[in-house]
Design an enzyme around this catalytic site. Sequence first.
Site, PDB file in Angstrom:
ATOM      1  N   ASN A 160       0.769  -1.931   0.236  1.00  0.00           N
ATOM      2  CA  ASN A 160      -0.492  -0.129   0.141  1.00  0.00           C
ATOM      3  C   ASN A 160       0.543   1.258  -0.435  1.00  0.00           C
ATOM      4  O   ASN A 160       0.240   2.190  -0.718  1.00  0.00           O
ATOM      5  CB  ASN A 160      -0.922   0.304   0.829  1.00  0.00           C
ATOM      6  CG  ASN A 160      -0.789  -0.488   2.622  1.00  0.00           C
ATOM      7  OD1 ASN A 160       0.771  -0.315   2.374  1.00  0.00           O
ATOM      8  ND2 ASN A 160      -1.378  -0.321   3.544  1.00  0.00           N
ATOM      9  N   GLU A 255       3.630  -4.340  12.761  1.00  0.00           N
ATOM     10  CA  GLU A 255       3.077  -3.442  11.773  1.00  0.00           C
ATOM     11  C   GLU A 255       1.797  -3.812  11.392  1.00  0.00           C
ATOM     12  O   GLU A 255       1.485  -3.871  10.512  1.00  0.00           O
ATOM     13  CB  GLU A 255       3.073  -2.249  11.544  1.00  0.00           C
ATOM     14  CG  GLU A 255       4.581  -1.444  12.073  1.00  0.00           C
ATOM     15  CD  GLU A 255       3.747  -0.622  13.490  1.00  0.00           C
ATOM     16  OE1 GLU A 255       2.898  -0.567  13.110  1.00  0.00           O
ATOM     17  OE2 GLU A 255       5.048   0.326  14.234  1.00  0.00           O
ATOM     18  N   CYS A 289      -3.638   0.934   6.472  1.00  0.00           N
ATOM     19  CA  CYS A 289      -4.045  -0.060   7.902  1.00  0.00           C
ATOM     20  C   CYS A 289      -5.134   1.535   8.832  1.00  0.00           C
ATOM     21  O   CYS A 289      -5.985   0.431   9.329  1.00  0.00           O
ATOM     22  CB  CYS A 289      -2.926  -0.166   8.455  1.00  0.00           C
ATOM     23  SG  CYS A 289      -1.458   1.078   8.559  1.00  0.00           S
ATOM     24  N   GLU A 462       7.306   1.746  15.116  1.00  0.00           N
ATOM     25  CA  GLU A 462       8.079   2.090  14.531  1.00  0.00           C
ATOM     26  C   GLU A 462       7.995   4.039  14.507  1.00  0.00           C
ATOM     27  O   GLU A 462       7.870   4.664  15.037  1.00  0.00           O
ATOM     28  CB  GLU A 462       7.871   1.929  13.178  1.00  0.00           C
ATOM     29  CG  GLU A 462       7.407   0.569  12.692  1.00  0.00           C
ATOM     30  CD  GLU A 462       7.846  -0.487  11.643  1.00  0.00           C
ATOM     31  OE1 GLU A 462       6.434   0.005  11.269  1.00  0.00           O
ATOM     32  OE2 GLU A 462       8.780  -0.182  10.435  1.00  0.00           O
TER      33      GLU A 462
END
Length: 487
Positions: A160, A255, A289, A462
């Site tokens: 994505n 993630e 997300c 992150e």
Amino acid sequence: MTLQMDPVRTSIDLSDRSFKQLIDGRLLDGASSQPVIDPATGEAFAVAPVANESQANEACLAAARAFVGWQKTTHGDRTHILEQIAVRIEDRRPEIAQIITLENGKPIAEAEGDVDAAVTWLRYFNSLRLDPEVLREDDESRIEVHRTPLGVVLAIIPWNFPFFQTIYKLAPALLAGNTIVIKPAPTTPLNAMVVAEIVHDLVPAGVVNVVGDGGEIGPFLSAHPAIAKVSFTGSTAVGRKVMASGDTVKRVVLELGGNDAAVVLDDADIPAVAQRIFEKAFWNTGQVCINIKRIYVHASQYDEFCTELARLAKKAKIGPGLNRDNEFGPLQNARQFQTAKNALGIAARDGKIIAGGNVIDRPGYFVELTVVRDIEETSPLVAEETFAPIRSVLKYDDVDEVIERANRTDYGLGNSVWGSDVGRATTVARQLESGTVWVNTHSAVAPDVPFGGRKQSGLGVEFGIDGLLEFTDSSVIHIAKKAYSDN
Ligand code: NAP
Ligand code: MG
């Protein structure tokens, strides 16, 4: 809904271009190859190399050999190389953005934004240092904590934001002294092959490796004994498998997915809030997300909000991303297109569709931006992560009730609260269970702000100093000062 005409094909022709993997310092063909599909046409426009297990193994072993020397390089050596990578990315910005749009489908302006974000994140990490910390210094002892690299990092990338995701994993991994094996998603491999071209003569052989994936080698790589850490971005289902794979105590940062709620409080300015929620809910054609996926609106404003969101969805310009007039591109791949079609069926069955609802009759993987109202929370469209441009608006009466409903999910990636009284909105935000809760915005990320999921949305973070530390182990040096002087 306005459908744009196909763009005049002003883009680069990639049909004859040879994209290579990077293994042990060499730009290599795959053991096999696969077509890369333009989701705006459904047709192949380039060919990408695909590694077999032997090549994937060689990449891991090369990275392990290269780690011996790379971990001894100085901070200055590494920042010098990373800055050269940043400059090369900037020099190739138009080409990289076109490749992102061609393989991913997103509007070209957003692809350019991905390239810019990659450079911003890279330079941010390059400004950080991992100096040792002195925890104690007294007559008895001196205790220092050093941050040491882990070894070989495996970066597993989804489709994505492929280029951005690759760079924001590569930069902290290398800065901390690790080497890396990058595995792009099978449907967006080319941007990673461009990274291979950019870095191959800047880093020592084996420090960066890029392997092509036909959909098979992920499990082999994440179980490989040479891999010290997996930096994974993708679904919760695959994240669980990555965590459990192999026979070593490997580090993982996961993630994963999200089912973010937006809670619109009863003092919200509906036209303004609907516009911003629209942008964050449908960004990247609903394939982020941290898209807003569930929208909770107070009963007193429910009809007004639904009407406004539907109006915005109906006037959105959808079409091929290379045409700058288009605001939304196609679904990224055939599997996502099917996911979207399934979601449209559920929407029609379980709710009332007030905008969109259909596949767009043209080549490529296009569906209309779809708004659904009067739907139960038990519908899979609401209860599960809908990774497609189909969004549900739900009605609530009471703030405590909406907090409980927003939290009634195994996901915990992001949420947002919208209202004119910022203090009140912030009090509600503090009660939502997610790694990030935004107030009067959503999906805003920054290189210096840690980003991660609670509950089943992930493990570790992150970005920021905390994100950099995830690429290290701590090593304590404890010096007893009096061991000899006492005698
Ligand atoms: P996915 O199916 O989990 O795939 C992600 C990556 O994992 C791909 O490169 C895939 O390659 C690889 N993979 C699959 N099985 C593997 C295994 N057993 N071992 C190692 N690697 C494996 O995710 P997706 O459907 O492509 O992406 C959408 C999901 O990602 C959504 O749930 C979304 O929320 C999440 N996502 C999260 C974030 C975040 O930052 N939290 C960002 C973007 C997306 P193959 O296709 O070859 O299997
Ligand atoms: Mg697979």
